[in-house]
Scaffold this motif. Structure first.
Motif: not given
Length: 712
Positions: A146, A149-150, A153-158, A176, A209
């Motif tokens: 966790d 990932r936190k 890993i970047i959220d899809e929305a971000d 971001i 990204h």
């Protein structure tokens, strides 16, 4: 206790008298004595008395006799009660013992059952312990996963907000972007672990990204630059953050600045042409302000207005862009350092970031179009001008703004280079016109005027020079270099005209030549005396004036000598075969009396001429210099000539007085004949005088004191 103690004296009294002696020897007597000798302060006695008091026993003879028995009986009864109570206790303890024995038996049975259960459940417990350990390990791994990932890993929305062109560029975007940059940096830690595949994959993904985010930011910044209004007090904070972020990609940052500079160049160039013509100004000029070309008929104001507009635009541009490169220079420096690490192949960002230098370079590029337009317009003005004064004023104005732009943007800016070239062009045109005027003058010089006054061409040249001096004096030039800078202008604007005056007076007789040149030089010096940066030229004129005034003094001196009749006497003493001034021998001085000029008739003529000359001598001498424009110079020159004349008169007078004295001494020596050859020679010399016994001063009686009074 109080009752016993109160009845004790009475009992003793009853036993007094005849039985006292018997009691003393009996056992009771001894006990009584023991009792009486006891201390009532003893704690045991006091406690015994309190016990008796609680028994509520009255002190009577019967009671005293039975007291011991009663006490023993009570003790026996009490002991019996205690024994009875201990019997009950022993009975209870027996029951307790049986209960404990029963419990011990039950515990033994329980132990056997527990041992059997433990043997039976031991595999299950081992399996449960293993499962619990695996559970804790899985929970720890889950927490690590966790956290990983936190962080990585970047959220899809971000990701959509970071890379999508339709998403706005706001604080969330920069947050971001900062996080992705941190992820990209932290991936280097993963590359140092045993399993490098995860670090490589994450670094590749974060790089992808980041590239998409910087491309989005680059396109957004270009779009914002198109509609950016620098007239606002401050540039939008989002644009400033965007530029700081783009500095981490030096290539994109430089491209963006190039685009901005090109855009601003077009905007400022259009605004300059708008200010010239007065058409609709996109920058929002005051419609009440007249266009600059409205004053094109006045070249100086026209050039000044254009330069003033360029200066105002430069200052506004610097103030608007100062918040980008100066106020936040440290932030840009850190961004450039990060950009150099991200793009090591890029030349941009390899040097330390200088906010002021970057600002000057950007403003200089923004104003490049204005500089080209300004140069074109001012060159047109210079080509159409034939007035040297106006050309020099324009050159001074351009030089002033050149120094101003040099302080604002540096010496290598386009505006500074442009104004330097324009200033040199204006001065070159000025020198060309001045040379043409001087050439035309030398080819057609006028004749010397009868009144010997300054010619018109010199007055015009001095008027021009005065305007040039005033223009240069009002210019802001360093004090140390003012004289050196203006010296070529003086040479170009004055020397040819003074040379022309000298050419005009070359063949004129004295004193006309000296009077004419003195008038010219005095007029010129009067113009130069008001300014301190032409000291060399004023010194040169002063030297030349001193030489001319020396000529005039010599002329006045000669006038005094010839007009007064003193010249023949003086010339006979200092020239030809006459007496030298250095000669002081007796024989030479006596020979003066035999000179033709010192014969009585000649002396009388010289004296009469002197008397006729003296009353109007000063007026006649000053009338010789009436054409001089300065009365002070006339008086000074005449006074110097008169002084030299007085000195010559004193010399002649002294010689005459000396001759008369020696002749008087010679007459006395003549009476002593036969005293030597020297006396004879002196007598012979005395006899050569035409009139023995007469003194020279009798024929020439004026004294030097009288001369000085009459000529003062």
């Amino acid at each position: 206790m109080s009752a016993y103690t109160a009845d004790l004296p009475n009992a003793l009294d009853d036993r007094s008298g005849s039985d006292v002696n018997a009691l003393k020897t009996s056992a009771p007597s001894a006990r009584i004595t023991s009792v009486l000798s006891a201390s009532y302060a003893d704690s045991d006695v006091r406690e015994a008395l309190r016990t008796l008091d609680r028994q509520n026993i009255h002190n009577t003879p019967e009671t005293r006799r039975r007291f011991r028995l009663d006490v023993q009986r009570e003790v026996i009864q009490r002991n019996g009660m205690i024994i009875q109570d201990f019997g009950h206790v022993a009975e209870q303890l027996g029951r307790i013992g049986k209960t404990l024995q029963s419990l011990n038996e039950s515990c033994e049975v329980m132990k056997r059952h527990v041992a059997a259960a433990r043997v039976e459940n031991s595999p299950v417990l081992d399996e449960a312990s293993t499962l619990l350990g695996q559970k804790r390990e899985l929970e720890t791994k889950n927490q690590l996963l966790d956290a990983f990932r936190k962080h990585f890993i970047i959220d899809e929305a971000d990701l959509v907000l970071l890379t999508s062109a339709s998403s706005p560029v706001n604080d969330a975007f920069f947050a971001i972007l900062k996080r992705v940059n941190q992820i990209h940096s932290d991936c280097r830690v993963l590359l140092g672990s045993e399993n490098q595949r995860l670090g490589l994959e994450l670094m590749e993904e974060s790089s992808r990204h980041l590239n998409a985010a910087y491309q989005k930011l680059f396109r957004w910044t270009q779009h914002e630059f198109k509609g950016l209004n620098l007239e606002s007090p401050q540039i939008n904070s989002v644009i400033r953050r965007a530029l700081r972020a783009l500095a981490e990609r030096p290539t994109l940052f430089q491209t963006c600045l190039d685009f901005f500079a090109e855009s601003r160049e077009h905007v400022l160039t259009d605004a300059f042409y708008t200010a010239l013509t007065g058409s609709a100004n996109p920058m929002g000029s005051n419609p009440a302000t007249k266009p600059i070309e409205f004053f094109a008929h006045d070249p100086l104001r026209y050039v000044g207005d254009m330069l003033a507009w360029a200066h105002s635009a430069t200052v506004s541009e610097i103030e608007a862009l100062e918040t980008l490169f100066v106020a936040e220079g440290a932030e840009f420096q850190r961004s450039f350092e990060a950009g150099h690490q991200a793009e090591p192949w890029s030349e941009t960002g390899q040097e330390d970031f200088d906010g002021r230098k970057s600002l000057d370079q950007l403003v200089n590029r923004n104003l490049a179009g204005v500089a080209r337009a300004l140069r074109q317009r001012i060159e047109q003005v210079l080509q159409n001008q034939e007035d040297p004064v106006l050309l020099y004023k324009i050159a001074n104005l351009i030089s002033f703004y050149r120094s101003t732009f040099t302080r604002l943007l540096g010496a290598s800016s386009s505006l500074s280079d442009t104004l330097t070239a324009l200033s040199e062009s204006a001065l070159t045109h000025f020198r060309t016109i001045a040379s043409e005027i001087a050439s035309s003058l030398n080819s057609d010089l006028p004749l010397l005027a009868k009144d010997l006054q300054v010619p018109n061409f010199l007055n015009e040249a001095l008027s021009t020079l005065s305007s040039l001096l005033k223009s240069y004096d009002s210019a802001l030039t360093a004090t140390a270099s003012r004289e050196d800078e203006f010296a070529p202008i003086v040479t170009q604007a004055l020397d040819p005209f003074l040379s022309a005056c000298e050419t005009m007076a070359k063949d004129a007789p004295e004193p006309d030549r000296s009077i004419f040149l003195t008038n010219c030089f005095l007029t010129t010096k009067a113009v130069l005396d008001r300014y301190d940066f032409v000291e060399a030229k004023r010194s040169d004129l002063a030297d030349r004036l001193a030489a001319l005034m020396a000529n005039l003094v010599a002329y006045q001196h000669a006038f005094f000598l010839h007009s007064s009749g003193l010249h023949p006497l003086l010339s006979s003493l200092v020239g030809g075969e006459g007496v030298s001034l250095a000669s002081s021998s007796r024989e030479k001085i006596i020979e003066v009396a035999s000179h033709p000029a010192f014969q009585p008739p000649r002396l009388r003529e010289a004296s009469m001429a002197l008397d006729d000359f003296l009353p109007s001598a000063l007026m006649d001498a000053m009338d010789n210099l009436r054409a001089l424009g300065s009365k002070d110079v006339v008086r000074t020159v005449t006074a110097d000539g008169a002084e030299r004349f007085c000195e010559d008169f004193e010399f002649v007078e002294g010689i005459m007085v000396r001759v008369d004295e020696l002749r008087a001494e010679g007459d006395g020596v003549d009476g002593q004949k036969g005293e030597g050859e020297e006396g004879e020679e002196e007598n012979e010399g005395m006899k050569e005088s035409p009139d023995d016994g007469e003194r020279l001063r009798d024929f020439f009686p004026r004294t030097s004191g009288e001369i000085r009074v009459l000529l003062s």
